[in-house]
Design an enzyme around this catalytic site. Structure first.
Site, PDB file in Angstrom:
ATOM      1  N   GLY A 184     -84.907  41.450 -37.970  1.00 41.28           N
ATOM      2  CA  GLY A 184     -85.882  40.953 -38.948  1.00 41.28           C
ATOM      3  C   GLY A 184     -86.074  39.451 -38.840  1.00 41.28           C
ATOM      4  O   GLY A 184     -85.595  38.701 -39.696  1.00 41.28           O
ATOM      5  N   TYR A 185     -86.762  39.031 -37.774  1.00 34.38           N
ATOM      6  CA  TYR A 185     -87.082  37.605 -37.616  1.00 34.38           C
ATOM      7  C   TYR A 185     -88.533  37.333 -38.042  1.00 34.38           C
ATOM      8  O   TYR A 185     -88.793  36.573 -38.962  1.00 34.38           O
ATOM      9  CB  TYR A 185     -86.920  37.186 -36.146  1.00 34.38           C
ATOM     10  N   GLU A 237     -81.043  37.836 -26.026  1.00 36.64           N
ATOM     11  CA  GLU A 237     -82.205  38.731 -26.023  1.00 36.64           C
ATOM     12  C   GLU A 237     -83.073  38.488 -24.789  1.00 36.64           C
ATOM     13  O   GLU A 237     -83.454  39.416 -24.089  1.00 36.64           O
ATOM     14  CB  GLU A 237     -83.032  38.513 -27.300  1.00 36.64           C
TER      15      GLU A 237
HETATM   16  C1  LIG Z   1     -94.070  45.253 -29.416  1.00 34.25           C
HETATM   17  C2  LIG Z   1     -93.481  44.115 -30.268  1.00 34.25           C
HETATM   18  C3  LIG Z   1     -92.196  44.241 -30.736  1.00 34.25           C
HETATM   19  C4  LIG Z   1     -91.656  43.241 -31.569  1.00 34.25           C
HETATM   20  N1  LIG Z   1     -90.416  43.426 -32.111  1.00 34.25           N
HETATM   21  C5  LIG Z   1     -89.935  42.519 -32.989  1.00 34.25           C
HETATM   22  C6  LIG Z   1     -88.704  42.752 -33.677  1.00 34.25           C
HETATM   23  O1  LIG Z   1     -88.051  43.785 -33.489  1.00 34.25           O
HETATM   24  N2  LIG Z   1     -88.275  41.826 -34.574  1.00 34.25           N
HETATM   25  C7  LIG Z   1     -88.977  40.670 -34.804  1.00 34.25           C
HETATM   26  O2  LIG Z   1     -88.512  39.853 -35.602  1.00 34.25           O
HETATM   27  N3  LIG Z   1     -90.150  40.421 -34.185  1.00 34.25           N
HETATM   28  C8  LIG Z   1     -90.650  41.320 -33.288  1.00 34.25           C
HETATM   29  N4  LIG Z   1     -91.866  41.097 -32.677  1.00 34.25           N
HETATM   30  C9  LIG Z   1     -92.642  39.902 -33.036  1.00 34.25           C
HETATM   31  C10 LIG Z   1     -92.739  38.877 -31.924  1.00 34.25           C
HETATM   32  O3  LIG Z   1     -91.516  38.182 -31.758  1.00 34.25           O
HETATM   33  C11 LIG Z   1     -93.913  37.941 -32.272  1.00 34.25           C
HETATM   34  O4  LIG Z   1     -95.098  38.722 -32.171  1.00 34.25           O
HETATM   35  C12 LIG Z   1     -93.999  36.761 -31.335  1.00 34.25           C
HETATM   36  O5  LIG Z   1     -92.936  35.860 -31.561  1.00 34.25           O
HETATM   37  C13 LIG Z   1     -95.345  35.991 -31.469  1.00 34.25           C
HETATM   38  O6  LIG Z   1     -95.594  35.672 -32.803  1.00 34.25           O
HETATM   39  P1  LIG Z   1     -97.010  36.043 -33.491  1.00 34.25           P
HETATM   40  O7  LIG Z   1     -97.266  37.494 -33.255  1.00 34.25           O
HETATM   41  O8  LIG Z   1     -96.947  35.578 -34.889  1.00 34.25           O
HETATM   42  O9  LIG Z   1     -98.105  35.258 -32.684  1.00 34.25           O
HETATM   43  P2  LIG Z   1     -98.453  33.670 -32.866  1.00 34.25           P
HETATM   44  O10 LIG Z   1     -97.199  32.904 -33.016  1.00 34.25           O
HETATM   45  O11 LIG Z   1     -99.488  33.567 -33.941  1.00 34.25           O
HETATM   46  O12 LIG Z   1     -99.086  33.362 -31.463  1.00 34.25           O
HETATM   47  C14 LIG Z   1    -100.469  33.638 -31.129  1.00 34.25           C
HETATM   48  C15 LIG Z   1    -100.754  32.991 -29.789  1.00 34.25           C
HETATM   49  O13 LIG Z   1    -100.645  31.563 -29.883  1.00 34.25           O
HETATM   50  C16 LIG Z   1     -99.745  31.063 -28.902  1.00 34.25           C
HETATM   51  N5  LIG Z   1     -98.970  29.943 -29.446  1.00 34.25           N
HETATM   52  C17 LIG Z   1     -98.384  29.886 -30.667  1.00 34.25           C
HETATM   53  N6  LIG Z   1     -97.719  28.729 -30.818  1.00 34.25           N
HETATM   54  C18 LIG Z   1     -97.879  28.032 -29.653  1.00 34.25           C
HETATM   55  C19 LIG Z   1     -97.409  26.767 -29.204  1.00 34.25           C
HETATM   56  N7  LIG Z   1     -96.629  25.982 -29.951  1.00 34.25           N
HETATM   57  N8  LIG Z   1     -97.751  26.373 -27.933  1.00 34.25           N
HETATM   58  C20 LIG Z   1     -98.532  27.179 -27.154  1.00 34.25           C
HETATM   59  N9  LIG Z   1     -98.997  28.380 -27.546  1.00 34.25           N
HETATM   60  C21 LIG Z   1     -98.682  28.813 -28.782  1.00 34.25           C
HETATM   61  C22 LIG Z   1     -98.829  32.229 -28.607  1.00 34.25           C
HETATM   62  O14 LIG Z   1     -98.249  32.114 -27.331  1.00 34.25           O
HETATM   63  C23 LIG Z   1     -99.779  33.406 -28.675  1.00 34.25           C
HETATM   64  O15 LIG Z   1    -100.486  33.572 -27.481  1.00 34.25           O
HETATM   65  C24 LIG Z   1     -92.422  42.080 -31.851  1.00 34.25           C
HETATM   66  C25 LIG Z   1     -93.707  41.953 -31.336  1.00 34.25           C
HETATM   67  C26 LIG Z   1     -94.260  42.971 -30.559  1.00 34.25           C
HETATM   68  C27 LIG Z   1     -95.681  42.807 -30.049  1.00 34.25           C
END
Ligand SMILES: Cc1cc2nc3c(=O)[nH]c(=O)nc-3n(C[C@H](O)[C@H](O)[C@H](O)COP(=O)(O)OP(=O)(O)OC[C@H]3O[C@@H](n4cnc5c(N)ncnc54)[C@H](O)[C@@H]3O)c2cc1C
Length: 398
Positions: free
Chosen positions: A127-128, A244
């Protein structure tokens, strides 16, 4: 490090191969080979079989129940598990939270959680992420307020893989609004059966149920479920992420896929005069194989700190990018091969019974397409590629 294998390593490899050939549940390997998805009961059976052999947690120190293997043996084991076509373990308990528990947990926490993880009695979720906190994880807003000997947790986690299977979830929660947002975050382990925890499914583009929202409404969590110090969760969270990101390589599984692709390519029903297309697909397959060789070398280089008993370093980010981009390239090629195989068999749709012809389309085509869609997520989860590039750039002083 020297990765040449000794006679003992070769003997170890044969022992592992014999185990997967003769002892490991055949029905699980058969299901995967048949393109089926595994249920929780299959994962439990797989992990309990490995646990009974003492092989479920190759990376754990021996004092907590690891098998005490060398780093080369661990590498060989992973390779043979994937080569046999067995599933990788569910990582959230075994690979992610366990190193945090045995590194930062109290003796009581180790007793309470590690044994259940090691015997596949409990499954965990991570749950991150939150709706407004993914890449910018430190902006998380799920709040935990101290009330006597409990925290009261309110908020929402999203994209939580396999939360619908999980008995426990480890969460980052905000316990203080500190000037630096990485401060004031606390690492809490929450029993999924606690009143006020709700799991809401999210169906992904491949049609599967892998992800969820997890809502916490007034959830009472005992203080003894906190790992380490209040407000220091960011340190433990980063430690976990390095494990991870190193876990994504799956080199032997990718090798198997490439061998499958070579067979499919050899059998493809090429039409006359499409030599150019054949050359193009072969060229791309060769390029993916080279990419995989480079990934394997990178993984071997990154094993050195693990051999010295340290957590993986920032090279985990290089592996994350290389592994996930290779996985995507492989799934793209599978879809293309599915097209090559399926198109000539696609029925003439002028008659009312045209659907009958669909049965001739090879069985691998539909799972290949689902895998292609799901693999789009690999360069997002565990920290998006752009975020990994930021980490590498910082390391290089750019
Ligand atoms: C199939 C799947 C399984 C997952 N499982 C888990 C889980 O079990 N537990 C959990 O906690 N999370 C989980 N996640 C969440 C995952 O860690 C996040 O989706 C990921 O960290 C991206 O965050 P966001 O979706 O909010 O996208 P955002 O952070 O909104 O990013 C959108 C876009 O902007 C870009 N971006 C954002 N900030 C920057 C920056 N500073 N510089 C350059 N580019 C940037 C990103 O690269 C991306 O392309 C999962 C996601 C998926 C798709």
């Amino acid at each position: 490090m020297d990765m040449r294998q000794s006679a003992e390593d070769e003997a170890f490899r044969e022992t592992v191969q014999a185990y997967f050939r003769e002892e490991y549940p055949r029905d699980i390997i058969a299901k995967l080979a048949n393109g089926q998805t595994l249920k929780k009961s299959d994962m439990v059976a797989s992990e309990q079989a490995l646990s009974a052999r003492g092989w479920l947690a190759p990376g754990w120190p021996a004092e907590y129940g690891g098998p005490g293997w060398t780093i080369t043996q661990r590498f060989i084991f992973d390779e043979e598990l994937e080569r046999a076509g067995a599933p990788n373990v569910s990582p959230m308990g075994l690979l992610y939270v366990a190193p945090v528990i045995y590194t930062f947990g109290t003796p009581e926490q180790k007793d309470r959680w590690l044994g259940d993880i090691l015997s596949a009695r409990t499954f965990w979720a991570q749950g991150y992420s939150e709706p407004e906190a993914g890449s910018d994880l430190a902006s998380l807003r799920t709040r935990a307020v101290l009330d006597g000997d409990h925290y009261i947790v309110d908020g929402e986690k999203i994209w939580t893989s396999d939360a619908h299977y999980a008995d426990w979830i480890f969460c980052l929660v905000r316990t203080e609004d500190a000037p630096r947002k990485q401060d004031g975050i606390t690492f809490l382990c929450i029993d999924m059966a606690t009143p006020g925890v709700e799991v809401v499914p999210i169906i992904t583009i491949d049609g599967g149920h892998h992800l969820n929202r997890v809502v916490f409404d007034n959830v009472r969590v005992p203080v003894e479920n906190r790992i380490g110090d209040e407000g220091k969760g960011w340190t433990y969270a980063r430690h976990l992420l390095s494990y991870e990101r190193t876990s994504y390589a799956h080199v032997a599984a990718k090798r198997r896929q490439i061998e499958d692709m070579k067979r499919l390519l050899a059998d493809a029903p090429w039409a006359e005069g499409d030599a150019g297309q054949q050359d193009d697909v072969r060229h791309r397959l060769a390029a993916v194989e080279v990419q995989l060789d480079a990934l394997e070398m990178t993984v071997l280089r990154a094993l050195a700190p693990l051999a010295a008993g340290q957590a993986p370093g920032d090279e985990a980010s290089i592996i994350k990018i290389a592994a996930t981009e290779t996985a995507q390239a492989i799934t793209e090629l599978f879809v293309e091969l599915a097209g090559l195989h399926a198109l000539p068999k696609f029925p003439d749709r002028s008659g009312p019974d045209w659907r009958a012809g669909l049965e001739a389309i090879p069985a691998f085509a539909a799972p290949a397409t689902a895998a292609y869609f799901l693999a789009r997520a690999q360069t997002i989860y565990g920290g998006a590629t752009e975020i990994q590039k930021n980490i590498i750039a910082r390391q290089l002083g750019l």
